[in-house]
Design an enzyme around this catalytic site. Structure first.
Site, PDB file in Angstrom:
ATOM      1  N   LYS A 115       4.721   0.587  11.840  1.00 38.31           N
ATOM      2  CA  LYS A 115       4.592   1.842  11.101  1.00 38.31           C
ATOM      3  C   LYS A 115       4.284   2.999  12.041  1.00 38.31           C
ATOM      4  O   LYS A 115       4.809   4.110  11.870  1.00 38.31           O
ATOM      5  CB  LYS A 115       3.501   1.701  10.041  1.00 38.31           C
ATOM      6  CG  LYS A 115       3.392   2.917   9.114  1.00 38.31           C
ATOM      7  CD  LYS A 115       2.444   2.651   7.956  1.00 38.31           C
ATOM      8  CE  LYS A 115       3.021   1.642   7.006  1.00 38.31           C
ATOM      9  NZ  LYS A 115       2.198   1.429   5.807  1.00 38.31           N
ATOM     10  N   ARG A 159       6.822 -13.023   9.499  1.00 36.76           N
ATOM     11  CA  ARG A 159       7.494 -11.764   9.214  1.00 36.76           C
ATOM     12  C   ARG A 159       8.981 -11.850   9.568  1.00 36.76           C
ATOM     13  O   ARG A 159       9.401 -12.745  10.307  1.00 36.76           O
ATOM     14  CB  ARG A 159       6.888 -10.632  10.064  1.00 36.76           C
ATOM     15  CG  ARG A 159       5.527 -10.144   9.630  1.00 36.76           C
ATOM     16  CD  ARG A 159       5.021  -9.113  10.625  1.00 36.76           C
ATOM     17  NE  ARG A 159       3.795  -8.476  10.197  1.00 36.76           N
ATOM     18  CZ  ARG A 159       3.732  -7.363   9.487  1.00 36.76           C
ATOM     19  NH1 ARG A 159       4.846  -6.753   9.140  1.00 36.76           N
ATOM     20  NH2 ARG A 159       2.572  -6.847   9.135  1.00 36.76           N
ATOM     21  N   GLU A 180       0.866  -1.171   0.000  1.00 34.52           N
ATOM     22  CA  GLU A 180       0.000   0.000   0.000  1.00 34.52           C
ATOM     23  C   GLU A 180       0.909   1.230   0.000  1.00 34.52           C
ATOM     24  O   GLU A 180       1.805   1.333   0.846  1.00 34.52           O
ATOM     25  CB  GLU A 180      -0.909   0.024   1.229  1.00 34.52           C
ATOM     26  CG  GLU A 180      -1.873   1.200   1.221  1.00 34.52           C
ATOM     27  CD  GLU A 180      -2.787   1.242   2.437  1.00 34.52           C
ATOM     28  OE1 GLU A 180      -3.606   2.172   2.519  1.00 34.52           O
ATOM     29  OE2 GLU A 180      -2.666   0.355   3.299  1.00 34.52           O
TER      30      GLU A 180
END
Length: 592
Positions: A306, A296, A61
């Site tokens: 983030k 991850r 994104e």
């Protein structure tokens, strides 16, 4: 393999690679057709067979800068496509009109290319924007309504949340769940026409409010948002939810293996449900994409949240997203990290479902390994102390030679000016030496690397007692590369640069941004664990040729580590150097 989880998890280092190999051996995707661009089933029906054996995708994104964790996904998806004769798509998942910017699109494109991957070749250009699929997504939503698989819900967000249930309590049907197909179609058209305010209605999939998987309790698939989109402008005022858009995007692009991180595992049943319903309606071609989840990349001494990264930038704890201490790919590039180092790390970490914490030293080791192979050698004196060779003629100079790379003789040698006054490291002299000290002290001899053997005769001090110069005499017959080089045996070997020709430059010694392995663990404030010594700026004396270093050019400074000419702050004839990594891991021994 169990009935509840049909995905086999191989014990190998990369279980997804095993899945791909099995699928190809079974010919699972051999009959797929590809029209050369994304589209619904009818667009592919009469097209040739897909020339790509598999298709993967990296779907960021564009609402921020990529970090180290994204590097794992990039290497995995593009690497699988490369190794199995497939294609990997770069798809911008830009379905949220409120957070996405062109700045992030550009930085993502640069980061993927910097890591060594591309989505374009002579046959295909697989750069896509999910927002270009909005017409097809609306068509899919309208089909679900017509087939009785979706309805418009007019509850408030609070009511929907209350009726959703919990992990131990079933959800409750919405009072609007049994609206007629005609009423749902009318309301959805009016939502698209902009008649309603944000939050008035949502379109929901009709699945099962009693499902033990909360994600199947009639998830929202379209919402009203009166916002300008970076790509489509004001054309739409309804936007798809990510969990609805993502599987459709995969199917439109003929993706075979949709690889996600573990937090999407609970979403896989909805992914499968949605694609099955749309394939039943003839909108999507089979075989459908399949989702697989992997762990991850979790590193010590790093935060990848983030929210926390934004906080570091906005509160000016770092100089920006490209601060060399940041775990962003733009920061890594500015620090001097290599694409090959990241690829090597991903190979060594492997791909599994085990959420392991990887020690940051492994990343640094991978960087050292690739830099050692690639980087030419130079000499820098980081803590300069003047050395005066009292028996060397004043005004005289000569050229010594040093190899550009000891492992690559084909790169040749470079000239290093040598004269009466040199710079050496301050730690290379002790007036009263400690036990086992083999460098310069009164009466001791040591070799000036690539030059001569010198004998220390004393030192000079200022009024405060600080040593300002070391005094030596050189042995003319001991020059390196001559027959007399081995005539005098010494244990110390010192780095130096010629004072008259040295390049005076700013050098930034970067270290880990946090001083604890798990910043923010438990209830601690991660900001209290910032490393106060994560950046030290010094003025160093460098080899003369380094004055012409190009921005982004990297070297091994012998003895000190790997450095890069800062891509932003370096100017012609005035480089600024950033330390990427030390020659060896000293973190555990020194505490930083």
């Amino acid at each position: 393999m169990s009935k509840s989880n049909p995905t086999p998890v191989a014990p190998a280092a990369n279980f997804i690679r095993n899945i791909v190999e099995a699928d190809l051996a079974a010919g699972k995707y051999a009959l797929r057709r590809w029209a050369g661009r994304p589209g619904l089933a009818e667009a592919h029906a009469q097209a040739p067979l897909d020339p790509a054996r598999i298709r993967t995708r990296f779907p960021p994104e564009p609402n921020g800068y990529l970090h180290f964790g994204h590097a794992k996904s990039i290497c995995l998806n593009f690497g699988l496509a490369r190794d199995f004769g497939g294609r990997c798509h770069l798809r911008f998942d830009d379905t949220n009109p409120e957070k996405e910017e062109q700045e992030y699109v550009d930085s993502i494109v640069d980061a993927v290319k910097w890591l060594g991957f591309d989505w374009q070749d002579e046959q295909e250009n697989n750069l896509y924007y999910a927002s270009n699929y909005f017409p097809w997504m609306l068509q899919c939503a309208e089909y679900l309504i017509a087939a009785g698989h979706a309805y418009v819900d007019s509850q408030s967000a609070e009511e929907m949340r209350a009726n959703r249930g919990t992990l131990t309590e079933k959800g409750k049907d919405s009072p609007f769940r049994n609206r007629s197909i005609a009423e749902n179609q009318d309301l959805f058209k009016r939502m698209q026409a902009g008649e309603f305010a944000d939050g008035t209605h949502v379109l929901r999939a009709k699945i099962d409010m009693a499902s033990p998987n909360i994600n199947l309790r009639d998830p929202a698939i379209y919402r009203i948002r009166h916002a300008t989109h970076h790509n489509t402008g004001d054309q739409y005022c309804v936007y798809p939810m990510y969990t609805f858009a993502h599987p459709i995007e995969d199917a439109l692009e003929n993706i075979t293996h949709s690889i996600c991180t573990l937090e999407f595992e609970d979403q896989r049943p909805f992914y499968d449900w949605l694609l099955e319903r749309l394939a039943e309606g003839g909108l999507l071609q089979r075989p459908l994409p399949q989702q697989y989840e992997f762990s991850r990349l979790n590193l010590t001494y790093v935060v990848l949240s983030k929210r926390k990264l934004i906080q570091l930038v906005e509160e000016r704890h770092v100089a920006g997203w490209d601060d060399p201490r940041m775990p962003t790919l733009v920061g890594a590039r500015r620090r001097g990290y290599t694409p090959q180092g990241f690829q090597l790390l991903m190979d060594r970490v492997g791909v599994s479902k085990n959420d392991a914490l990887i020690d940051y030293s492994l990343l640094e080791d991978c960087m050292r390994e690739t830099m050692n192979e690639q980087d030419e050698r130079r000499i820098a004196v980081l803590d300069p102390l003047k050395l005066v060779i009292t028996n060397y003629p004043e005004g005289q100079s000569e050229l010594c030679q040093a190899p550009n790379h000891p492992l690559k003789p084909e790169l040749g040698k470079r000239d290093m000016p040598f004269s009466r006054e040199l710079w050496i490291e301050r730690e290379d002299f002790m007036e009263a030496p400690s036990k086992g000290y083999h460098r310069l002290y009164p009466g001791n001899m040591a070799r000036l690397r690539y030059g001569y053997v010198v004998k220390c005769t004393g030192c000079e001090k200022d009024d405060s007692g600080k040593i300002t110069a070391v005094l030596c005499e050189y042995l003319p017959e001991t020059r390196s590369g001559t027959p007399g080089a081995d005539s005098v045996k010494v244990k110390g070997n010192l780095h130096w640069v010629c004072a008259a020709h040295a390049c005076t430059a700013e050098v930034r010694l970067y270290d880990r941004l946090f001083k604890t392995p798990s910043p923010g663990a438990g209830d601690t404030d991660f900001l209290t664990e910032l490393n106060p010594d994560s950046c030290r700026r010094i003025t160093a004396q460098l080899e003369a040729c380094l004055k012409e270093a190009r921005p982004g050019q990297r070297f091994q400074f012998e003895r000190h580590g790997y450095f890069v000419a800062d891509p932003i702050d370096s100017k012609a004839g005035a480089p600024v150097f950033n330390r990427a990594v030390t020659l060896k891991d000293s973190w555990g021994k020194t505490g930083g």
